[in-house]
Design a protein around this motif. Structure first.
Motif, mmCIF file in Angstrom:
data_model
loop_
_atom_site.group_PDB
_atom_site.id
_atom_site.type_symbol
_atom_site.label_atom_id
_atom_site.label_comp_id
_atom_site.label_asym_id
_atom_site.label_seq_id
_atom_site.Cartn_x
_atom_site.Cartn_y
_atom_site.Cartn_z
ATOM 1 N N PHE A 1 35.921 39.035 43.716
ATOM 2 C CA PHE A 1 36.850 38.892 42.583
ATOM 3 C C PHE A 1 37.787 37.720 42.905
ATOM 4 O O PHE A 1 38.955 37.921 43.222
ATOM 5 N N MET B 1 36.753 33.927 38.240
ATOM 6 C CA MET B 1 37.176 34.797 37.146
ATOM 7 C C MET B 1 37.200 34.125 35.763
ATOM 8 O O MET B 1 36.866 34.782 34.779
ATOM 9 N N GLU C 1 39.670 40.138 32.074
ATOM 10 C CA GLU C 1 40.881 40.956 32.179
ATOM 11 C C GLU C 1 40.543 42.442 32.182
ATOM 12 O O GLU C 1 41.071 43.206 32.995
ATOM 13 N N LEU D 1 38.858 43.372 35.496
ATOM 14 C CA LEU D 1 39.840 43.435 36.573
ATOM 15 C C LEU D 1 40.694 44.697 36.488
ATOM 16 O O LEU D 1 40.969 45.340 37.511
ATOM 17 N N THR E 1 41.076 36.918 46.499
ATOM 18 C CA THR E 1 40.935 38.034 45.560
ATOM 19 C C THR E 1 42.130 38.038 44.615
ATOM 20 O O THR E 1 43.276 37.926 45.041
ATOM 21 N N VAL F 1 43.405 43.409 41.262
ATOM 22 C CA VAL F 1 42.598 44.017 42.328
ATOM 23 C C VAL F 1 43.281 43.848 43.681
ATOM 24 O O VAL F 1 43.351 44.788 44.476
ATOM 25 N N THR G 1 32.040 40.477 40.885
ATOM 26 C CA THR G 1 31.662 39.392 40.000
ATOM 27 C C THR G 1 30.265 38.883 40.357
ATOM 28 O O THR G 1 29.669 39.300 41.339
ATOM 29 N N CYS H 1 33.060 47.846 36.123
ATOM 30 C CA CYS H 1 33.849 47.018 37.034
ATOM 31 C C CYS H 1 33.065 45.795 37.516
ATOM 32 O O CYS H 1 33.293 45.278 38.609
#
Length: 131
Positions: free
Chosen positions: A15, A20, A27, A30, A60, A64, A104, A130
């Motif tokens: 992450f 991102m 959003e 996360l 990160t 998170v 991710t 997630c």
């Protein structure tokens, strides 16, 4: 197979800051990942955090990062974290066969990590909300 705190570990995959912006509904992902981490912490489930090429992709991200509290990330150099001997030894040291995966780049880093775990006999499960 039942998930119990004593037989489960989680891996939070990449992450990171530079990744991102490219993540669909980042959003929401996360927020859900942070909620999952908080729940895992309450239950005493270990959460191992990976970051790929932190120097270029950043650390990160929030929320998170805050949900994790104090942690050390594992710096990985391959898409499949379990392919790396040090990471393999780390995961194996917990002695838990159920692994929750979230993060991710689900199509590559999360997938390759899951496949490596499955090949090694782990029950690798993806937390879809997630990812």
């Amino acid at each position: 197979m039942r998930l119990r705190p004593e037989n489960t570990i989680a891996i939070c995959i990449d992450f990171q800051e530079k990744l991102m912006p490219s993540i669909n509904e980042a959003e929401a992902v996360l927020d859900k990942a942070a909620m999952l981490v908080k729940g895992l912490r309450v239950l005493g489930v270990p959460v191992v955090v990976t970051q790929q090429y932190t120097k270029g992709l950043g650390g990160t991200v929030e929320p998170v990062h805050s949900a994790l509290g104090e942690y050390e990330h594992y710096e990985k150099g391959t898409f499949g974290a379990y392919d790396e001997p040090e990471f393999k030894a780390l995961i194996d040291s917990y002695g838990r066969k159920n692994v929750l995966l979230f993060g991710t780049e689900t199509h590559i880093c999360t997938l390759q990590t899951a496949l490596g775990l499955k090949d090694a006999g782990y029950n690798a499960m993806l937390v879809v909300d997630c990812c």
